[in-house]
Scaffold this active site. Structure first.
Site, PDB file in Angstrom:
ATOM      1  N   GLU A  88      30.835  33.984  41.389  1.00 19.60           N
ATOM      2  CA  GLU A  88      31.995  35.121  41.870  1.00 19.60           C
ATOM      3  C   GLU A  88      31.992  34.785  43.608  1.00 19.60           C
ATOM      4  OE1 GLU A  88      30.416  39.290  40.817  1.00 19.60           O
ATOM      5  OE2 GLU A  88      28.293  38.741  41.066  1.00 19.60           O
ATOM      6  N   LEU A 116      29.044  40.904  39.070  1.00 18.31           N
ATOM      7  CA  LEU A 116      29.237  42.478  38.839  1.00 18.31           C
ATOM      8  C   LEU A 116      30.421  42.677  37.917  1.00 18.31           C
ATOM      9  CD1 LEU A 116      27.950  45.322  39.916  1.00 18.31           C
ATOM     10  CD2 LEU A 116      29.823  45.119  41.338  1.00 18.31           C
ATOM     11  N   LYS A 127      24.372  47.133  40.504  1.00 17.91           N
ATOM     12  CA  LYS A 127      25.404  47.434  41.688  1.00 17.91           C
ATOM     13  C   LYS A 127      24.363  48.019  42.298  1.00 17.91           C
ATOM     14  CE  LYS A 127      29.907  48.452  44.107  1.00 17.91           C
ATOM     15  NZ  LYS A 127      29.877  47.015  44.814  1.00 17.91           N
TER      16      LYS A 127
END
Ligand code: PMP
Length: 285
Positions: free
Chosen positions: A181, A205, A149
């Site tokens: 995503e 993620l 991240k």
């Protein structure tokens, strides 16, 4: 005025400073976490802390402090800023080596730790949950370690702007024909009683909300299939939705101009949102 936290001190936001040599500023050499606050309590703090450790570890970055200290800082900021509903943003960077250099600095360069709050009263009652989001699809041209991240958010930011320009709310990123995503969330489709979302890998993620929602879905006897899907499959699905720490579970009703299912938020997404909020609040600390 907000009280923020910078490297061991609480101060008014206007007094907070980070060096121009900080590697977070010069090289996006930093990681972050966003933890939601509901009713003055932290949602899934343990999950966010665990992912922070993982991000730091993958980048050989030093831990800024202990978990107990992190929790204490989060709570102190909630208290000092009277946060009922909102978010706590946390960022750790590789610090300020005193100059610009591609090589990582020596171990005596301390990491920079910054936290601040964002107040969002009534966050759980977002009108968007009743209307649903419209998304566009765009190419996923991000780097190959999306499981970390990092604060390298330029492309996700550009993706949001492309969506805005198209009159939509967000963009779904597509790589080799399959959705990875959303710009800042995980993507799902629903077919009958089955929830489909991309499997975990370095391509996405590992959402903390994703883990919780999939656990609750399985506990509620819904089927979960972890695999990638195309935009065409999503457009033909019964429902679509996204998850993130700040939006919880949010229905998606349109993809590239095509209505998903009835074009209205679906019942599976609504139920998952309800379960997620209820269970997360129960476990909040
Ligand atoms: N994917 C990306 C690219 C994100 O930025 C986020 C939110 N930070 C998520 C997924 C969702 O993760 P979480 O549920 O932990 O907020």
């Amino acid at each position: 005025m907000r009280t923020v936290y910078v490297n061991g001190e609480y101060m008014p936001e206007t007094e907070a400073k980070v060096s121009i040599f900080d590697r977070g500023f010069l090289m996006a050499d930093g990681v972050y976490e966003v933890t939601s606050v509901l009713g003055g309590k932290l949602i899934d703090f343990a999950g966010h802390t665990a992912r922070l450790h993982r991000s730091l570890n993958e980048l050989d970055m030093a831990e800024p402090c202990t978990d107990d200290e992190l929790l204490a800082i989060h709570r102190e900021l909630v208290e000092r800023n009277n946060i009922v509903d909102g978010m706590i943003y946390l960022q750790v960077t590789r610090g300020n080596p005193g100059d610009r250099d591609f090589a990582f600095p020596s171990a005596d360069t301390k990491p920079t730790l910054v936290l601040f709050t964002q107040s969002k009263p009534g966050m759980a009652e977002s009108p968007m949950a009743k209307i649903g989001m419209k998304v566009i699809s765009i190419d996923d041209i991000r780097w190959g370690r999306r499981d970390i991240k990092t604060v390298q958010l330029l492309y996700p930011s550009m993706g949001k702007m492309m969506a805005k320009k198209a009159g939509c709310d967000d963009a779904w990123l597509v790589e080799e024909g399959k959705v990875t995503e959303g710009t800042s969330n995980n993507a799902y489709i629903v077919k009958g009683n089955r929830i489909i979302t991309r499997e975990l890998s370095n391509d996405i993620l590992h959402g903390i909300t994703r883990a919780a929602v999939l656990r609750f879905a399985r506990e509620a006897q819904m089927e979960v299939e972890e695999r990638a899907f195309t935009i065409a499959e999503a457009q033909g699905a019964d429902e679509a939705f996204i998850t993130s720490a700040s939006t919880f579970v949010m229905p998606v009703v349109e993809i590239d101009g095509k209505a998903v299912g009835t074009g209205k938020p679906g019942s599976v997404a609504a139920r998952l949102r309800e379960i997620y909020l209820e269970e997360s609040l129960k476990a909040a600390i």
